[in-house]
Scaffold this motif. Structure first.
Motif: not given
Length: 648
Positions: A489, A625, A628, A631, A636
């Motif tokens: 995370n 991704e 999330q 992000l 990314s």
């Protein structure tokens, strides 16, 4: 309540059809003619190692025999019509010495009990047995005895093709009458059934208790302190002979790895125990026998220790994966945790709940243990979502030996699984100790590398479970750190977690710059970095500048691209501590001087999850991704690829 529940289990499963008889592994049948002449000594054994290359291991098949009293010393009591070679043949197995005074005395006690029954019943088959016993040599060994007889093998008698002598109706009736005289009266009140009885007897022995090399008792008194109120030994806990037999029968059934079915000895009853450590086991059962209840009970051992998904019953795989199965039964559910110590069984824990509640808590337990795995799966296979209990225990034990774990820790772990309460904090402490101890261990043995990786995964799973469960029950912990997700995370800003992320990134950057080295920064500094990070990270961040320059100067575009990304991630994490690593000397006041145990646990999780993220495949990273929210751009890959495409 424990004894009453065990008594009810013995009644519901009909584990004790007759309190005066019990199931024992009988290895041989002595077949006789009516005149007492030997026909054959017939084997009724099974080779447990059949079909393997291991040495044969022979055991007798279960048979209902007259209940055998506890015996010890030189004047041990003989068993009725079913005993070992010393009592039947006056012969000591394992020695060529002829019968001695002790063996002959044991043989005479065995014979006198049969003679007494014969004189009171006149059963002709008993006369045949007596004739055979009288024909045995008194000064030499019996030649007809098979060579592979073991000292603890039990022998029974049969006349021709008839039933075993001890199971003849008149013999059974006589044996029952011998025990009926002490079964009723008014001297004591049974703690289990509330019935009056006359004579206190020793509590029956319980076999297969972990940590006990031989059968032991659940109830016993052997100190002078127990006579303070003029009560002698088991008078302190009065339990009738019948109740003791039922309770011990239930425990023997629960602890047995493959308990024979009393109604059909050729079949075995489902397993009802979980082995926690070398000296601790948990027995479980429910106050119901319907199919729904039995289905969950049958699955519990595999839920805790399954290596593969196929080992778990299909209906309960969702429990194993963290989703409860809807159950309609309100049956009571019990768990008894036992260890063997000092010649008696020790009750470590006792859990009472309902089966529905236990089902929901088990699902939450397995959900709490889910963690991304750094252990490589075998080719063409995937890692199972649940780590077996055995591997969890080995991961926090010194030298990987479960006997090095206190029984109270494993008992507390199981209580949390079934009741939904917090896990023992000692699990976190032990996981951190073992993590630091193995941080610098390296090996060229591929098997050991895989085992070490499995232990790291297991410890990360335990740390996540302890911290998240602790946070749910402790309002102070709720404020100290957020819940830790299964995978990395990037938005979790706890100091320990952020520094763990940073440690993994610095390690990967060093690898890109220098390749494989004898000792990485993790090998050298992991323990200190997780406990006193300020003194360590100043040096690591200073070296990271040189590693970044060296890695970005490489001719390999992929490594150069990764090094640039890692450099940006390091800056991103450092910004959480108001730290500019490009400044010299770096200002380290923002990094904590010390981390408490909770933050140390978060450090391990941050390192573990970031290490997994750094080695993700493209498909895994795309899936990550997609799940999330908010992000950060530096994490990314997809946004960067889209930007490069738009620019082109």
């Amino acid at each position: 309540m424990i004894l009453q529940s065990l008594y009810e289990l013995a009644e519901s499963e009909r584990l004790v059809p007759d309190p005066d008889f019990e199931m024992k592994p009988v290895a041989w049948t002595i077949v006789l003619k009516p005149d007492g002449e030997l026909v054959q000594i017939k084997s009724r054994r099974t080779n447990l190692n059949e079909g393997t290359k291991r040495k044969p291991k022979w055991v007798g098949n279960p048979m209902l025999v007259p209940r055998q009293p506890y015996r010890s010393g030189t004047k041990a009591e003989a068993y009725f019509l079913c005993d070992n070679a010393k009592f039947v043949f006056a012969q000591q197995i394992g020695t060529e010495n002829p019968p001695d005074q002790s063996s002959n005395a044991s043989h005479q006690r065995f014979r006198l009990l049969i003679e007494r029954c014969h004189s009171e019943t006149s059963v002709p088959e008993l006369g045949s047995v007596l004739l055979f016993l009288d024909s045995l040599p008194t000064e030499t060994n019996y030649d007809a005895l098979p060579d592979d007889v073991q000292s603890n093998d039990l022998f029974a008698f049969a006349i021709g093709l008839g039933e075993c002598v001890h199971l003849l109706p008149q013999v059974v009736q006589w044996w029952n009458e011998q025990h009926s005289g002490n079964s009723s009266g008014s001297d004591f009140l049974c703690l289990v059934t509330g019935e009056r009885f006359r004579q206190i007897e020793q509590f029956p022995q319980v076999a297969n208790v972990p940590g006990a090399p031989k059968p032991i008792k659940l109830v016993s008194f052997n100190r002078s302190a127990f006579t303070s109120y003029h009560l002698d030994r088991n008078e302190n806990a009065p339990i009738s002979a019948k109740s003791g037999i039922f309770v011990a029968g239930a425990l023997n059934r629960l602890l047995h790895p493959a308990c024979p079915d009393p109604a059909n000895p050729d079949r075995t009853l489902p397993k009802r125990n979980i082995r926690l450590t070398a000296d601790t086991a948990a027995c479980f059962w429910a106050a119901s026998r319907d199919d729904e209840v039995n289905g969950l009970l049958d699955s519990i051992p595999d839920l805790f220790d399954a290596e593969h998904e196929d080992s778990v019953a299909e209906m309960y795989r969702s429990v194993w994966r963290g989703k409860p199965v809807p159950l309609q039964s309100p049956a009571d559910f019990y768990v008894l945790v036992l260890s063997g110590a000092q010649g008696r069984a020790v009750v470590r824990d006792w859990i009472e709940t309902t089966l529905g509640t236990a089902n929901e808590n088990l699902a939450q337990h397995f959900a709490d243990l889910r963690i991304v795995r750094n252990t490589l799966a075998k080719k063409g296979a995937t890692l199972e979502p649940v780590i077996p209990l055995r591997r969890l225990a080995e991961s926090i034990a010194a030298e990987g030996k479960s006997e090095n774990i206190p029984a109270s820790v494993e008992a507390g772990f199981l209580r949390a699984a079934f009741t939904g309460t917090p896990y023992p904090f000692q699990l976190l402490q032990r996981a951190l100790v073992r993590t630091r101890a193995e941080a610098g261990s390296r090996s060229n043995d591929q098997k050991k590398v895989i085992e070490r990786s499995q232990r790291r995964d297991s410890r990360a799973a335990l740390i996540r479970a302890v911290l998240n469960r602790r946070r749910r029950f402790d309002p102070h912990a709720f404020q100290r750190y957020p819940e830790v997700t299964e995978s990395m995370n990037p938005n979790l800003e706890s100091p320990g977690y952020s520094l763990g992320l940073l440690m993994a990134v610095l390690e990967r950057l060093q690898q890109l710059a220098l390749g494989d080295v004898n000792a990485t920064i993790v090998d050298r500094y992991f323990g200190a970095a997780s406990a006193t990070p300020r003194t360590v990270f100043v040096r690591l961040l200073k070296n990271s500048r040189h590693h970044a320059e060296k890695a970005t100067d490489t001719d390999e575009g992929k490594n150069r691209f990764m090094a640039q990304r890692l450099d940006r991630i390091i800056d991103f994490i450092c910004s959480r501590f108001t730290l500019n690593r490009k400044q010299y000397p770096p200002q380290s006041d923002g990094i904590p001087a010390h981390l408490d145990l909770e933050q140390q646990g978060l450090f391990v999780l941050g390192y573990h999850q970031m290490r997994h993220w750094l080695w993700m495949s493209r498909e895994e990273r795309d899936a990550w991704e997609a799940n999330q929210n908010d992000l950060p751009r530096v994490f990314s890959f997809r946004k960067e690829e889209q930007t490069e495409t738009a620019t082109a």
